[in-house]
Design a protein around this motif. Structure first.
Motif, PDB file in Angstrom:
ATOM      1  N   VAL A 140       1.441  29.581 -25.974  1.00  0.00           N
ATOM      2  CA  VAL A 140       1.339  28.210 -26.492  1.00  0.00           C
ATOM      3  C   VAL A 140       1.572  28.201 -28.005  1.00  0.00           C
ATOM      4  CG1 VAL A 140      -0.159  26.196 -26.743  1.00  0.00           C
ATOM      5  CG2 VAL A 140      -0.150  27.492 -24.599  1.00  0.00           C
ATOM      6  N   ILE A 141       1.048  29.212 -28.697  1.00  0.00           N
ATOM      7  CA  ILE A 141       1.291  29.323 -30.134  1.00  0.00           C
ATOM      8  C   ILE A 141       2.790  29.441 -30.397  1.00  0.00           C
ATOM      9  CG2 ILE A 141       0.931  30.752 -32.188  1.00  0.00           C
ATOM     10  CD1 ILE A 141      -1.781  31.559 -30.918  1.00  0.00           C
ATOM     11  N   ASN A 142       3.463  30.268 -29.619  1.00  0.00           N
ATOM     12  CA  ASN A 142       4.913  30.421 -29.774  1.00  0.00           C
ATOM     13  C   ASN A 142       5.643  29.113 -29.530  1.00  0.00           C
ATOM     14  OD1 ASN A 142       4.771  33.122 -30.464  1.00  0.00           O
ATOM     15  ND2 ASN A 142       5.025  33.827 -28.368  1.00  0.00           N
ATOM     16  N   LYS A 143       5.199  28.344 -28.543  1.00  0.00           N
ATOM     17  CA  LYS A 143       5.849  27.063 -28.248  1.00  0.00           C
ATOM     18  C   LYS A 143       5.607  26.063 -29.382  1.00  0.00           C
ATOM     19  CE  LYS A 143       7.002  24.049 -24.539  1.00  0.00           C
ATOM     20  NZ  LYS A 143       7.115  23.918 -23.114  1.00  0.00           N
ATOM     21  N   ILE A 144       4.398  26.039 -29.917  1.00  0.00           N
ATOM     22  CA  ILE A 144       4.115  25.162 -31.063  1.00  0.00           C
ATOM     23  C   ILE A 144       5.016  25.547 -32.234  1.00  0.00           C
ATOM     24  CG2 ILE A 144       2.401  24.666 -32.854  1.00  0.00           C
ATOM     25  CD1 ILE A 144       0.301  24.667 -30.623  1.00  0.00           C
ATOM     26  N   ALA A 145       5.129  26.839 -32.516  1.00  0.00           N
ATOM     27  CA  ALA A 145       5.983  27.298 -33.618  1.00  0.00           C
ATOM     28  C   ALA A 145       7.441  26.929 -33.373  1.00  0.00           C
ATOM     29  CB  ALA A 145       5.836  28.802 -33.796  1.00  0.00           C
ATOM     30  N   GLU A 146       7.868  26.979 -32.137  1.00  0.00           N
ATOM     31  CA  GLU A 146       9.246  26.624 -31.787  1.00  0.00           C
ATOM     32  C   GLU A 146       9.512  25.135 -32.012  1.00  0.00           C
ATOM     33  OE1 GLU A 146      11.742  26.346 -27.638  1.00  0.00           O
ATOM     34  OE2 GLU A 146      10.301  27.971 -27.858  1.00  0.00           O
ATOM     35  N   TYR A 147       8.536  24.288 -31.718  1.00  0.00           N
ATOM     36  CA  TYR A 147       8.703  22.840 -31.814  1.00  0.00           C
ATOM     37  C   TYR A 147       8.296  22.284 -33.170  1.00  0.00           C
ATOM     38  CZ  TYR A 147       9.827  22.152 -26.904  1.00  0.00           C
ATOM     39  OH  TYR A 147      10.455  22.142 -25.683  1.00  0.00           O
ATOM     40  N   SER A 148       7.657  23.093 -33.998  1.00  0.00           N
ATOM     41  CA  SER A 148       7.131  22.634 -35.269  1.00  0.00           C
ATOM     42  C   SER A 148       8.103  22.939 -36.397  1.00  0.00           C
ATOM     43  CB  SER A 148       5.792  23.340 -35.523  1.00  0.00           C
ATOM     44  OG  SER A 148       5.169  22.802 -36.649  1.00  0.00           O
ATOM     45  N   TYR A 149       8.000  22.167 -37.472  1.00  0.00           N
ATOM     46  CA  TYR A 149       8.911  22.319 -38.602  1.00  0.00           C
ATOM     47  C   TYR A 149       8.360  23.179 -39.724  1.00  0.00           C
ATOM     48  CZ  TYR A 149      11.451  18.435 -36.534  1.00  0.00           C
ATOM     49  OH  TYR A 149      12.149  17.632 -35.679  1.00  0.00           O
ATOM     50  N   GLY A 150       7.053  23.193 -39.901  1.00  0.00           N
ATOM     51  CA  GLY A 150       6.507  23.791 -41.108  1.00  0.00           C
ATOM     52  C   GLY A 150       5.505  24.885 -40.850  1.00  0.00           C
ATOM     53  N   ASN A 151       4.660  25.100 -41.850  1.00  0.00           N
ATOM     54  CA  ASN A 151       3.607  26.102 -41.772  1.00  0.00           C
ATOM     55  C   ASN A 151       2.507  25.623 -40.832  1.00  0.00           C
ATOM     56  OD1 ASN A 151       4.832  27.857 -43.606  1.00  0.00           O
ATOM     57  ND2 ASN A 151       4.058  26.644 -45.315  1.00  0.00           N
ATOM     58  N   ILE A 152       1.935  26.554 -40.090  1.00  0.00           N
ATOM     59  CA  ILE A 152       0.972  26.224 -39.041  1.00  0.00           C
ATOM     60  C   ILE A 152      -0.305  27.031 -39.262  1.00  0.00           C
ATOM     61  CG2 ILE A 152       0.533  26.337 -36.559  1.00  0.00           C
ATOM     62  CD1 ILE A 152       3.675  26.326 -36.276  1.00  0.00           C
ATOM     63  N   ILE A 153      -1.432  26.330 -39.242  1.00  0.00           N
ATOM     64  CA  ILE A 153      -2.733  26.978 -39.265  1.00  0.00           C
ATOM     65  C   ILE A 153      -3.450  26.566 -37.986  1.00  0.00           C
ATOM     66  CG2 ILE A 153      -4.988  27.094 -40.392  1.00  0.00           C
ATOM     67  CD1 ILE A 153      -3.547  26.655 -43.045  1.00  0.00           C
ATOM     68  N   ILE A 154      -3.991  27.559 -37.280  1.00  0.00           N
ATOM     69  CA  ILE A 154      -4.737  27.291 -36.061  1.00  0.00           C
ATOM     70  C   ILE A 154      -6.152  27.806 -36.257  1.00  0.00           C
ATOM     71  CG2 ILE A 154      -4.939  27.727 -33.589  1.00  0.00           C
ATOM     72  CD1 ILE A 154      -1.868  28.180 -33.584  1.00  0.00           C
TER      73      ILE A 154
END
Length: 171
Positions: A30-44
């Motif tokens: 799911v993290i990989n999918k969020i990174a694939e669909y997201s544009y910027g920096n991600i904090i979880i």
């Protein structure tokens, strides 16, 4: 009535440079999918008992930070499900029941509220305040979270009248 979108389509359709996600459980897929669909920096931010090893963290765009509750009892956990995406002129807030887990997006029935927020709205600032309040409960990467909060707070717009909408939270 708005047409239905899934969680990842919603993320992908909103251009953003920063994103913060709060969850209890999380899965690498799911993290990989969020990174694939997201544009910027991600904090979880996730419950400290739900560790994920990220060998490929999408070119340093993804940081997973464990959060511990102040009360040290087995039933206490870090449980919110929230996503905040920061675009150039506004933010998108997603509040729902889904964890960032494979089961939540494939087997379980989940619900999510979506709203666009002005940077100067009381609700937006209430969400940022809540995320900032978690800093003492994080195990690592406090500087990453502090820097992200500073970027989320930055706004050149003047404050508008409050709407009366606030994020309600407690321990």
């Amino acid at each position: 009535m708005k047409s239905r979108k899934d969680f990842f389509q919603t993320i992908n359709s909103f251009p953003h440079s920063q994103a913060i996600y709060l969850t209890f459980t999380l899965d690498k897929s799911v993290i990989n999918k969020i990174a694939e669909y997201s544009y910027g920096n991600i904090i979880i931010l996730h419950d400290y008992r739900q560790g994920v090893s990220l060998k490929n963290n999408w070119n340093n765009r993804v940081a997973c930070i464990p959060v511990n509750t102040f009360s040290q009892h087995q039933q206490n956990c870090f449980h919110p499900k929230l996503a905040l995406l920061k675009g150039d002129n506004k933010a998108k807030l997603l509040l729902g029941s889904a964890n960032l887990s494979k089961d939540a997006f494939s087997k379980e029935k989940e619900i999510c509220f979506e709203a666009d927020l002005d940077f100067n709205s009381e609700l937006y600032n209430s969400v940022i305040d809540y995320i900032a309040s978690l800093i003492p409960q994080t195990h690592t990467s406090t500087d990453i979270l502090k820097n992200a909060i500073r970027k989320f707070r930055f706004s050149t717009e003047q404050l508008q009248k409050t709407t009366g909408l606030k994020l309600i939270y407690g321990n």
